[in-house]
Design a protein around this motif. Structure first.
Motif, short mmCIF file in Angstrom:
data_model
loop_
_atom_site.label_atom_id
_atom_site.label_comp_id
_atom_site.label_asym_id
_atom_site.label_seq_id
_atom_site.Cartn_x
_atom_site.Cartn_y
_atom_site.Cartn_z
N PRO A 96 0.95 -1.46 -0.09
CA PRO A 96 0.17 -0.13 0.38
C PRO A 96 0.76 1.17 0.14
CG PRO A 96 -0.09 -1.08 2.23
CD PRO A 96 0.63 -2.13 1.30
N LEU A 97 -0.05 2.08 -0.74
CA LEU A 97 0.77 3.84 -0.74
C LEU A 97 0.88 4.32 0.61
CD1 LEU A 97 3.23 5.80 -1.72
CD2 LEU A 97 1.11 6.35 -2.63
N THR A 98 1.42 4.60 1.24
CA THR A 98 1.28 4.81 2.87
C THR A 98 2.23 6.14 2.85
OG1 THR A 98 3.02 3.97 4.13
CG2 THR A 98 0.63 2.91 3.38
N GLN A 99 2.22 7.02 3.61
CA GLN A 99 2.59 8.30 3.72
C GLN A 99 3.75 7.86 4.05
OE1 GLN A 99 1.33 11.38 3.44
NE2 GLN A 99 3.15 12.62 3.43
N ALA A 100 3.95 7.40 5.30
CA ALA A 100 6.14 6.18 5.51
C ALA A 100 6.46 5.79 3.83
CB ALA A 100 5.52 5.29 6.45
N LEU A 101 5.89 5.06 2.84
CA LEU A 101 6.31 5.50 2.26
C LEU A 101 6.68 6.28 0.88
CD1 LEU A 101 7.01 2.66 -0.31
CD2 LEU A 101 5.21 2.68 -0.43
N ALA A 102 5.41 7.26 1.17
CA ALA A 102 5.71 8.19 0.74
C ALA A 102 7.74 9.59 0.79
CB ALA A 102 4.97 9.18 0.44
N VAL A 174 3.58 19.33 8.48
CA VAL A 174 3.12 19.27 9.56
C VAL A 174 1.45 18.20 9.90
CG1 VAL A 174 3.99 18.69 12.34
CG2 VAL A 174 5.12 20.26 10.93
N GLU A 175 1.05 18.65 10.34
CA GLU A 175 -0.66 18.35 11.40
C GLU A 175 -1.24 17.58 9.64
OE1 GLU A 175 -1.97 21.10 13.95
OE2 GLU A 175 -1.04 19.94 15.81
N GLU A 176 -0.45 17.55 8.89
CA GLU A 176 -1.61 16.23 8.41
C GLU A 176 -2.23 15.39 8.51
OE1 GLU A 176 -0.33 18.40 3.42
OE2 GLU A 176 1.02 16.99 4.82
N SER A 177 -3.03 15.10 7.90
CA SER A 177 -3.49 13.51 7.90
C SER A 177 -2.69 12.69 7.58
CB SER A 177 -4.32 13.03 6.81
OG SER A 177 -5.84 13.55 7.08
N HIS A 178 -2.11 11.38 8.06
CA HIS A 178 -1.15 10.50 8.53
C HIS A 178 0.33 10.79 9.07
CE1 HIS A 178 -4.53 8.09 7.02
NE2 HIS A 178 -4.86 9.35 5.88
N GLU A 179 0.16 12.34 8.65
CA GLU A 179 1.85 12.53 8.71
C GLU A 179 1.99 11.66 10.76
OE1 GLU A 179 3.86 12.98 5.63
OE2 GLU A 179 4.45 13.62 7.90
N ASP A 180 1.16 11.96 11.29
CA ASP A 180 1.80 11.59 13.04
C ASP A 180 0.37 10.77 12.79
OD1 ASP A 180 -0.20 14.57 14.27
OD2 ASP A 180 -0.28 13.14 13.02
N GLY A 181 -0.05 9.97 12.54
CA GLY A 181 -0.99 8.85 12.93
C GLY A 181 -2.80 9.34 12.90
N LEU A 182 -2.79 11.03 12.95
CA LEU A 182 -4.03 11.25 13.62
C LEU A 182 -4.30 12.20 11.94
CD1 LEU A 182 -3.59 12.65 16.66
CD2 LEU A 182 -4.75 10.72 15.80
N THR A 227 -10.30 11.11 13.33
CA THR A 227 -9.62 9.69 13.50
C THR A 227 -10.23 8.36 14.48
OG1 THR A 227 -7.43 11.15 13.14
CG2 THR A 227 -7.64 8.65 13.87
N ALA A 228 -11.07 8.60 15.47
CA ALA A 228 -12.14 7.64 15.97
C ALA A 228 -12.76 7.31 15.22
CB ALA A 228 -11.90 7.68 17.38
N ALA A 229 -14.25 8.56 14.94
CA ALA A 229 -15.20 8.42 13.45
C ALA A 229 -14.73 7.74 12.61
CB ALA A 229 -15.99 9.57 13.49
N ARG A 230 -13.72 8.52 11.81
CA ARG A 230 -13.41 7.79 10.34
C ARG A 230 -12.01 6.53 9.99
NH1 ARG A 230 -12.83 13.71 8.07
NH2 ARG A 230 -14.98 14.63 8.44
N ARG A 231 -11.19 6.97 11.30
CA ARG A 231 -10.32 5.53 10.76
C ARG A 231 -9.83 5.23 12.29
NH1 ARG A 231 -7.03 5.70 6.42
NH2 ARG A 231 -6.72 3.81 7.42
N PRO A 232 -10.47 4.28 13.22
CA PRO A 232 -10.15 3.52 14.30
C PRO A 232 -8.96 2.94 14.14
CG PRO A 232 -12.67 2.63 14.03
CD PRO A 232 -12.31 4.25 12.97
N ASP A 233 -9.06 2.43 12.76
CA ASP A 233 -7.73 1.65 12.59
C ASP A 233 -6.41 2.40 12.89
OD1 ASP A 233 -8.62 2.33 9.91
OD2 ASP A 233 -7.12 2.07 9.21
#
Ligand SMILES: OB(O)c1ccc2cc[nH]c2c1
Length: 250
Positions: A96-102, A174-182, A227-233
């Motif tokens: 999967p393309l993830t922010q970490a892979l990017a 910095v405070e973008e989706s997926h940068e720090d898990g939220l 994050t809890a509502a849309r992506r609890p994973d």
């Protein structure tokens, strides 16, 4: 960073001339080369596909044009400070393309992209390329596109925007989706009170308070709630069983 893209639809990559990626090219941060796979065919019909051996629907991309195209890419980019590129092949069966892979890919001096079409590329192309360069198959998600070009546009944007100088204000990364898990917090701008017909919609008052500590705390809580509502994973298990579990999230 040098980017090479091999495709039968070069015009599909025209969006790489636009916006921040286009500016990065003009600023010399990105050096993008798009190659038409048909250039590397050897017949009058410029054939790139054939029926699948063993039967089955659709067509499969022939190995010879791909081998010639990738050899051309390696020869053309040899001066990149890396002897070969990291070959990225978009495909639904990839990692999967993830922010970490990017972020990982943004550290590389040279990426090449192979855009498959039809039922895919002859498997021996992956073997042939893998003997010469690192190869990673990358998926945008659990759905299927008609080819790799759209995925390349997404990967190039996700990677390119992380390169120094591409995004004007690096703080916005910095405070973008997926940068720090939220996921990111909701954003608002003027007017503070929006008369939408008969409906008046106001900005959350804390954003007008001038209390930067309270604003930061509210934004963090919004990120947790979203994050809890849309992506609890994405949340650590502890977060979903602790205070967050009591949140009334819709
Ligand atoms: O879903 B995808 O990322 C993707 C990528 C490449 C090809 C080639 C044929 N179908 C494809 C789908």
């Amino acid at each position: 960073m040098r980017l090479d893209v091999v495709t039968i639809f070069p015009d599909y990559l025209a969006p790489l001339d636009l916006s921040l990626i286009g500016k990065a090219r003009r600023d010399g941060i990105l050096d993008v080369h798009v190659h038409d796979l048909r250039t590397f065919t050897d017949d009058r019909h410029r054939t790139v596909d054939d029926s699948p051996l063993g039967g089955g629907a659709g067509m499969v991309m022939k190995p010879e044009p791909w081998a010639r195209a990738l050899e051309h890419v390696v020869d053309a980019g040899a001066s990149q400070g890396a002897p070969v590129p990291h070959l990225i092949v978009p495909g639904p069966g990839g990692v999967p393309l993830t922010q970490a892979l990017a972020h990982e890919l943004a550290q590389e001096p040279w990426l090449a992209f192979a855009c498959g079409r039809y039922e895919g590329i002859d498997e021996r192309v992956y073997e042939h390329a893998g003997e010469r360069m690192p190869v990673t198959i990358v998926s945008l998600g659990d759905y299927v596109l008609n080819g790799g070009e759209v995925a390349v546009l997404a990967i190039v944007e996700a990677v390119g925007r992380l390169l120094p100088g591409v995004v004007g204000n690096a703080e916005s990364l910095v405070e973008e989706s997926h940068e720090d898990g939220l996921l990111e917090y909701p954003v608002y701008t003027r007017p503070a009170v929006w008369a939408d017909g008969d409906v008046v919609r106001e900005v959350p008052p804390v954003l007008l308070s001038g209390n930067h500590g309270a604003i930061a705390a509210w934004r963090h809580e919004q990120r947790l709630e979203r994050t809890a509502a849309r992506r609890p994973d994405l949340l650590p298990t502890s977060a979903t069983t602790g205070a967050l579990a009591d949140l009334d999230v819709r």
